[in-house]
Design an enzyme around this catalytic site. Structure first.
Site, mmCIF file in Angstrom:
data_model
loop_
_atom_site.group_PDB
_atom_site.id
_atom_site.type_symbol
_atom_site.label_atom_id
_atom_site.label_comp_id
_atom_site.label_asym_id
_atom_site.label_seq_id
_atom_site.Cartn_x
_atom_site.Cartn_y
_atom_site.Cartn_z
ATOM 1 N N HIS A 104 31.882 46.361 47.377
ATOM 2 C CA HIS A 104 32.273 47.500 46.785
ATOM 3 C C HIS A 104 31.105 48.747 46.812
ATOM 4 C CE1 HIS A 104 34.336 44.751 43.542
ATOM 5 N NE2 HIS A 104 35.135 44.955 44.622
ATOM 6 N N GLY A 175 28.833 34.011 39.069
ATOM 7 C CA GLY A 175 28.795 35.150 37.936
ATOM 8 C C GLY A 175 30.164 36.248 38.182
ATOM 9 N N THR A 176 31.143 35.762 38.443
ATOM 10 C CA THR A 176 32.423 36.448 38.653
ATOM 11 C C THR A 176 33.635 36.056 38.019
ATOM 12 O OG1 THR A 176 34.119 37.743 40.405
ATOM 13 C CG2 THR A 176 32.988 35.593 41.060
ATOM 14 N N SER A 177 34.183 36.725 37.355
ATOM 15 C CA SER A 177 35.462 36.186 36.548
ATOM 16 C C SER A 177 36.694 36.011 37.347
ATOM 17 C CB SER A 177 36.031 37.231 35.581
ATOM 18 O OG SER A 177 36.571 38.372 36.055
#
Length: 234
Positions: A104, A175-177
Site C-alpha cells: 500500500h 495482524g490483518t483481518s
C-alpha cells in the site's frame, strides 16, 4: 534454505504505537476515508491530505520496532524471509528485515501526482523533510503527493506478492483481518502443502476457508510462539 513468507497488517505495528485505521479509536474515526485516502480527496483538498500524511510521518519519529518486528528480522539468519506488508510505516526496515514488499505504499516516500508509479519521480524523504507543503514539486513539475496506494487505485505490487506466496514453504499472517482485497486473496496462492499460521488476538473471528494454525496473540507474543513451533516442527 526454507522460505518463510510473512503477510503483515495493522496489528503488526499497533504494539509500537502506530494508530490503526479500522479499530475503535483508529484513524478512520478522526478522518473520512474519502477526504484523506482517495485521489478525489487529494484533488479536492490537497493541503488537508498533505497535512494528514505529514502527521503520520512525524509519528514515525516517536515509535520504534517492537519485539515482533525484531524477531522476524532475526529469522533471516536461518531462513529466507520475505515480508509482504499492508503497512506504510518503515518499522520492518528499521528492525533489520531486508526483503520487504509494500503493498500500500511507503509513508517516507513521495512521488509525482501526475505519474505516481513512475520510479523516476519517487523519492525517499529524510526525517528533516517530513513536512511536505503545497508548492513542493516532483521532478516532472507536478505537486508532490504521498507514495501511498489510495482507495480506488490499483495495487501495483499485488502480482509480485502473489508470486512470493506461491513459493512459500511456510506462510505466516500477522495482524490483518483478511478482509481487505486484493491482499486478502493472497493466502489462496499458497501451495497446498504449505503450513499457514495466523497470528492475531481475534484470530478465531477471521473467516477462513482452509486449515490454518491459529495463534490468538498480539504480534510480539505471537511471533515468539510461532518461532517456538517452528523450532519444534521444522
Amino acid at each position: 534454505m526454507k522460505r518463510i513468507v510473512v503477510l503483515t497488517g495493522a496489528g503488526m505495528s499497533a504494539e509500537s504505537g502506530i494508530s490503526t485505521f479500522r479499530d475503535t479509536g483508529g484513524l478512520w474515526e478522526q478522518y473520512a476515508i474519502e477526504d484523506v485516502a482517495t485521489p478525489e480527496g487529494f484533488r479536492r483538498d490537497p493541503a488537508l491530505v498533505l497535512s494528514f500524511y505529514n502527521e503520520r510521518r512525524k509519528q514515525l519519529l516517536q515509535v520504534s520496532p517492537n519485539k515482533g518486528h525484531e524477531l522476524l528480522a532475526a529469522l533471516e539468519k536461518t531462513y529466507q524471509v520475505d515480508i509482504i506488508t499492508q503497512n506504510v510505516d518503515n518499522l520492518h526496515e528499521r528492525a533489520g528485515s531486508t526483503h520487504i514488499l509494500h503493498l500500500h505504499g511507503e509513508l517516507t516516500k513521495v512521488c509525482s501526482s501526475y505519474d505516481p508509479e513512475n520510479p523516476r519521480y519517487v523519492r525517499e524523504l529524510s526525517p528533516t523533510e517530513y513536512e511536505i507543503k503545497i508548492g513542493d514539486k516532483a521532478e516532472d513539475g507536478s505537486q508532490l503527493r504521498p507514495y501511498i496506494v489510495w482507495f480506488g487505485e490499483a495495487v501495483p505490487n499485488i502480482s509480485k506478492a502473489a508470486e512470493l506466496v506461491s513459493q512459500a514453504d511456510i506462510l505466516v499472517i500477522i495482524g490483518t483481518s483478511m478482509q481487505v482485497y486484493p491482499a486478502a486473496g493472497l493466502v489462496h496462492y499458497a501451495p497446498a502443502h504449505t503450513p499457514i499460521y495466523l497470528i492475531d488476538p481475534h484470530a478465531d473471528e477471521i473467516p477462513l476457508s482452509m486449515p490454518i494454525t491459529l495463534l490468538k496473540k498480539g504480534a510480539s507474543e505471537g511471533v515468539e510462539a510461532f518461532i517456538q513451533l517452528l523450532n519444534e516442527k521444522h
